[in-house]
Design a protein around this motif. Structure first.
Motif, PDB file in Angstrom:
ATOM      1  N   TYR A  47      30.078  39.349  36.950  1.00 18.08           N
ATOM      2  CA  TYR A  47      30.890  38.691  35.917  1.00 18.08           C
ATOM      3  C   TYR A  47      30.856  37.181  36.134  1.00 18.08           C
ATOM      4  O   TYR A  47      31.141  36.693  37.231  1.00 18.08           O
ATOM      5  CB  TYR A  47      32.333  39.192  35.957  1.00 18.08           C
TER       6      TYR A  47
ATOM      7  N   LYS B 143      32.602  36.644  31.586  1.00 14.63           N
ATOM      8  CA  LYS B 143      31.620  37.367  30.767  1.00 14.63           C
ATOM      9  C   LYS B 143      30.828  38.315  31.658  1.00 14.63           C
ATOM     10  O   LYS B 143      30.305  37.912  32.697  1.00 14.63           O
ATOM     11  CB  LYS B 143      30.679  36.380  30.080  1.00 14.63           C
ATOM     12  N   GLU B 144      30.763  39.584  31.243  1.00 13.76           N
ATOM     13  CA  GLU B 144      29.928  40.532  31.961  1.00 13.76           C
ATOM     14  C   GLU B 144      28.469  40.230  31.628  1.00 13.76           C
ATOM     15  O   GLU B 144      28.071  40.260  30.455  1.00 13.76           O
ATOM     16  CB  GLU B 144      30.278  41.969  31.567  1.00 13.76           C
TER      17      GLU B 144
ATOM     18  N   SER C  62      26.355  42.972  29.586  1.00 14.23           N
ATOM     19  CA  SER C  62      26.661  43.290  28.185  1.00 14.23           C
ATOM     20  C   SER C  62      27.044  42.087  27.330  1.00 14.23           C
ATOM     21  O   SER C  62      27.152  42.200  26.113  1.00 14.23           O
ATOM     22  CB  SER C  62      27.810  44.304  28.125  1.00 14.23           C
ATOM     23  N   ASP C  63      27.310  40.940  27.973  1.00 16.37           N
ATOM     24  CA  ASP C  63      27.825  39.740  27.302  1.00 16.37           C
ATOM     25  C   ASP C  63      29.244  39.937  26.767  1.00 16.37           C
ATOM     26  O   ASP C  63      29.735  39.120  25.984  1.00 16.37           O
ATOM     27  CB  ASP C  63      26.910  39.294  26.148  1.00 16.37           C
ATOM     28  N   GLN C  64      29.922  41.014  27.160  1.00 15.62           N
ATOM     29  CA  GLN C  64      31.305  41.254  26.748  1.00 15.62           C
ATOM     30  C   GLN C  64      32.257  40.331  27.522  1.00 15.62           C
ATOM     31  O   GLN C  64      32.017  40.006  28.691  1.00 15.62           O
ATOM     32  CB  GLN C  64      31.696  42.708  26.999  1.00 15.62           C
TER      33      GLN C  64
ATOM     34  N   TYR D 110      35.871  39.509  29.287  1.00 17.18           N
ATOM     35  CA  TYR D 110      36.965  40.175  29.986  1.00 17.18           C
ATOM     36  C   TYR D 110      37.867  39.136  30.629  1.00 17.18           C
ATOM     37  O   TYR D 110      37.572  37.932  30.603  1.00 17.18           O
ATOM     38  CB  TYR D 110      36.421  41.132  31.058  1.00 17.18           C
TER      39      TYR D 110
ATOM     40  N   ARG E 182      39.011  47.651  34.547  1.00 17.83           N
ATOM     41  CA  ARG E 182      37.553  47.593  34.521  1.00 17.83           C
ATOM     42  C   ARG E 182      36.956  47.697  35.933  1.00 17.83           C
ATOM     43  O   ARG E 182      36.118  48.539  36.196  1.00 17.83           O
ATOM     44  CB  ARG E 182      37.118  46.276  33.860  1.00 17.83           C
TER      45      ARG E 182
ATOM     46  N   ASN F 158      40.518  44.158  30.252  1.00 19.98           N
ATOM     47  CA  ASN F 158      40.152  43.658  28.921  1.00 19.98           C
ATOM     48  C   ASN F 158      40.873  42.350  28.615  1.00 19.98           C
ATOM     49  O   ASN F 158      41.944  42.058  29.136  1.00 19.98           O
ATOM     50  CB  ASN F 158      40.432  44.720  27.846  1.00 19.98           C
ATOM     51  N   TYR F 159      40.246  41.559  27.762  1.00 19.70           N
ATOM     52  CA  TYR F 159      40.754  40.227  27.414  1.00 19.70           C
ATOM     53  C   TYR F 159      41.727  40.353  26.245  1.00 19.70           C
ATOM     54  O   TYR F 159      41.390  40.925  25.204  1.00 19.70           O
ATOM     55  CB  TYR F 159      39.588  39.321  27.046  1.00 19.70           C
TER      56      TYR F 159
END
Length: 213
Positions: free
Chosen positions: A10, A28-29, A32-34, A36, A69, A85-86
C-alpha cells in the motif's frame, strides 16, 4: 510517514489525520489502485490499542462498521498499522463546517441513525466507550449512511459464560472524551451500555443545540 512510501503493498498518498501516538493516511493498494485508509500507532505508545481495534474489526460484518482489510507491524517506522475502507467526513466535522448550527430535523435524523449503529455494535457483546459525533463517518450507502469507528477503547460487556453483562467496574484512569462522558465514567466507574447511551444522548444534544450546558 512520507508520501510515496510503500508498506505491505500500500502506497502512502497523504496524511489525513493525526493523534498523540499515530496518524491516519490515505493509501492506494498497488495491485488494484483502490483507495483505502491506513491507521497507524507508534510502538512506543504507552497503551497500544490498535491491535485491539484490529481484532474487533475482524468480528464486525455489518455495513455500518469499517471493513477490515489488513493489519501488521512496520519495523522501519516503528508502527502498528490497520488498513480499512476509506470513508467520508465525520458528523463532528460536518457540524463544525456548519458553524454548529444544524437543522433540528437533521439532528434528530442523524442521531437516530447513530443510535441504531450503537445498538448493532452492542449486539456483538461489546461497549464502545468513546461515543461522540467525531466517531461517526458518512459513506455512500443510502441504507447505511453512517459508520461507527475507533474501537481502541472498546471491550467485552457480555460475559460469554453467563451471557449477562459484567458488573460495574472501577477504572484506574479516565477513558474516553470528557465532554460526552457519563457521570459514572467521569468518576472512573464503567457500567457498560448505559454509559454509551448517555454519551449518545449528549451527542444528540450537542448536534441539536450546537453546544452542551
Amino acid at each position: 510517514i512520507p508520501s510515496g512510501t510503500v508498506i505491505d503493498g500500500y502506497e502512502i498518498i497523504v496524511l489525513i489525520g493525526a493523534g498523540g501516538f499515530g496518524g491516519i493516511y490515505k493509501v492506494k493498494e498497488l495491485e488494484s489502485d483502490q483507495i483505502y485508509a491506513m491507521k497507524t500507532e507508534s510502538l512506543d505508545s504507552t497503551r497500544r490499542t490498535l491491535p485491539i481495534e484490529s481484532n474487533i474489526l475482524k468480528e464486525l460484518h455489518e455495513e455500518y462498521f469499517p471493513k477490515y482489510r489488513k493489519s501488521g507491524t512496520n519495523e522501519q517506522f516503528q508502527v502498528n498499522y490497520l488498513i480499512m475502507n476509506y470513508l467520508g467526513a465525520s458528523i463532528g466535522e460536518i457540524q463544525a463546517y456548519h458553524n454548529y448550527k444544524l437543522d433540528i430535523e437533521v439532528a434528530y435524523h442523524v442521531s437516530l441513525i447513530m443510535l441504531g449503529t450503537i445498538k448493532g455494535f452492542h449486539s456483538y457483546g461489546y461497549i464502545h466507550r468513546d461515543i461522540k459525533p467525531n466517531n461517526f463517518l458518512i459513506q455512500q450507502n443510502k441504507q447505511y449512511p453512517l459508520v461507527l469507528i475507533d474501537f481502541g477503547l472498546s471491550k467485552k460487556h457480555i460475559d460469554p459464560e453467563t451471557k449477562k453483562p459484567f458488573p460495574c467496574q472501577d477504572e484506574k484512569r479516565f477513558l474516553g472524551t470528557k465532554k460526552f462522558s457519563s457521570i459514572d465514567v467521569l468518576k472512573l466507574r464503567s457500567c457498560g451500555r448505559k454509559d454509551d447511551l448517555i454519551s449518545w444522548f449528549y451527542s444528540f444534544l450537542d448536534l441539536a443545540c450546537g453546544t452542551l450546558p
